[in-house]
Design a protein around this motif. Structure first.
Motif, PDB file in Angstrom:
ATOM      1  N   VAL A  12      65.075  53.653  18.221  1.00 59.64           N
ATOM      2  CA  VAL A  12      65.978  52.675  17.615  1.00 59.64           C
ATOM      3  C   VAL A  12      65.205  51.529  16.964  1.00 59.64           C
ATOM      4  CG1 VAL A  12      67.919  53.211  19.138  1.00 59.64           C
ATOM      5  CG2 VAL A  12      66.330  51.410  19.785  1.00 59.64           C
ATOM      6  N   THR A  13      63.972  51.341  17.364  1.00 53.65           N
ATOM      7  CA  THR A  13      63.139  50.278  16.806  1.00 53.65           C
ATOM      8  C   THR A  13      62.301  50.730  15.611  1.00 53.65           C
ATOM      9  OG1 THR A  13      61.399  50.813  18.397  1.00 53.65           O
ATOM     10  CG2 THR A  13      62.962  49.065  19.011  1.00 53.65           C
ATOM     11  N   ILE A  27      64.214  55.202  10.312  1.00 51.59           N
ATOM     12  CA  ILE A  27      65.659  55.086  10.094  1.00 51.59           C
ATOM     13  C   ILE A  27      65.942  55.079   8.598  1.00 51.59           C
ATOM     14  CG2 ILE A  27      67.656  53.542  10.328  1.00 51.59           C
ATOM     15  CD1 ILE A  27      66.437  52.751  13.105  1.00 51.59           C
ATOM     16  N   LYS A  59      73.655  59.484  11.551  1.00 49.39           N
ATOM     17  CA  LYS A  59      73.492  59.220  12.982  1.00 49.39           C
ATOM     18  C   LYS A  59      74.609  59.927  13.744  1.00 49.39           C
ATOM     19  CE  LYS A  59      71.697  54.572  12.241  1.00 49.39           C
ATOM     20  NZ  LYS A  59      71.916  53.141  12.490  1.00 49.39           N
ATOM     21  N   GLU A  93      73.289  57.445  19.975  1.00 51.67           N
ATOM     22  CA  GLU A  93      72.101  56.817  20.541  1.00 51.67           C
ATOM     23  C   GLU A  93      72.027  57.198  22.006  1.00 51.67           C
ATOM     24  OE1 GLU A  93      71.383  52.655  19.857  1.00 51.67           O
ATOM     25  OE2 GLU A  93      72.125  52.798  17.792  1.00 51.67           O
ATOM     26  N   ASP A 145      66.682  54.945  24.145  1.00 50.24           N
ATOM     27  CA  ASP A 145      66.009  54.222  23.067  1.00 50.24           C
ATOM     28  C   ASP A 145      65.857  55.054  21.801  1.00 50.24           C
ATOM     29  OD1 ASP A 145      64.179  56.025  24.097  1.00 50.24           O
ATOM     30  OD2 ASP A 145      62.490  54.634  24.050  1.00 50.24           O
ATOM     31  N   ARG A 146      66.627  56.129  21.689  1.00 49.78           N
ATOM     32  CA  ARG A 146      66.507  57.046  20.548  1.00 49.78           C
ATOM     33  C   ARG A 146      67.832  57.212  19.804  1.00 49.78           C
ATOM     34  NH1 ARG A 146      61.791  59.486  20.242  1.00 49.78           N
ATOM     35  NH2 ARG A 146      60.428  59.350  22.023  1.00 49.78           N
ATOM     36  N   ILE A 147      67.705  57.417  18.499  1.00 47.89           N
ATOM     37  CA  ILE A 147      68.856  57.739  17.662  1.00 47.89           C
ATOM     38  C   ILE A 147      68.750  59.216  17.308  1.00 47.89           C
ATOM     39  CG2 ILE A 147      70.091  57.294  15.510  1.00 47.89           C
ATOM     40  CD1 ILE A 147      68.699  54.546  15.447  1.00 47.89           C
TER      41      ILE A 147
END
Length: 85
Positions: free
Chosen positions: A49-50, A55, A65, A68, A71-73
């Motif tokens: 996600v960071t 992205i 998308k 989530e 910490d992952r998309i």
């Protein structure tokens, strides 16, 4: 869970080669290659996600998308949506 009509793509770009369009071009080529096989109906990917650059790449190539998880998309591109992107 992926099925037999799905593939998952992944990529990485060295620091010195970033921000030059290589990732977008490469992911686009991977998508074209995967969809050249009639049996492939969807393509999956995931990123942190960071990871804003990834992205951006995944959005540019038309992936959507799906959810989530931690910490992952998770991302997906379906064959029938390629011409809509």
């Amino acid at each position: 869970m992926l099925d037999l009509r799905s593939v998952e793509i992944g990529y990485g770009i060295m620091d010195h080669a970033r921000n030059q369009g290589y990732a977008t071009e490469t992911v686009g080529a991977l998508i074209d290659w995967a969809f050249a096989f009639a049996s492939v109906e969807q393509i999956h990917a995931e990123c942190l996600v960071t990871n804003l650059p990834s992205i951006s790449v995944l959005e540019k190539v038309g992936m959507r998308k799906t959810k989530e998880v931690d910490d992952r998309i998770k991302w997906i591109l379906k064959r029938n949506s390629v011409n809509e992107a």
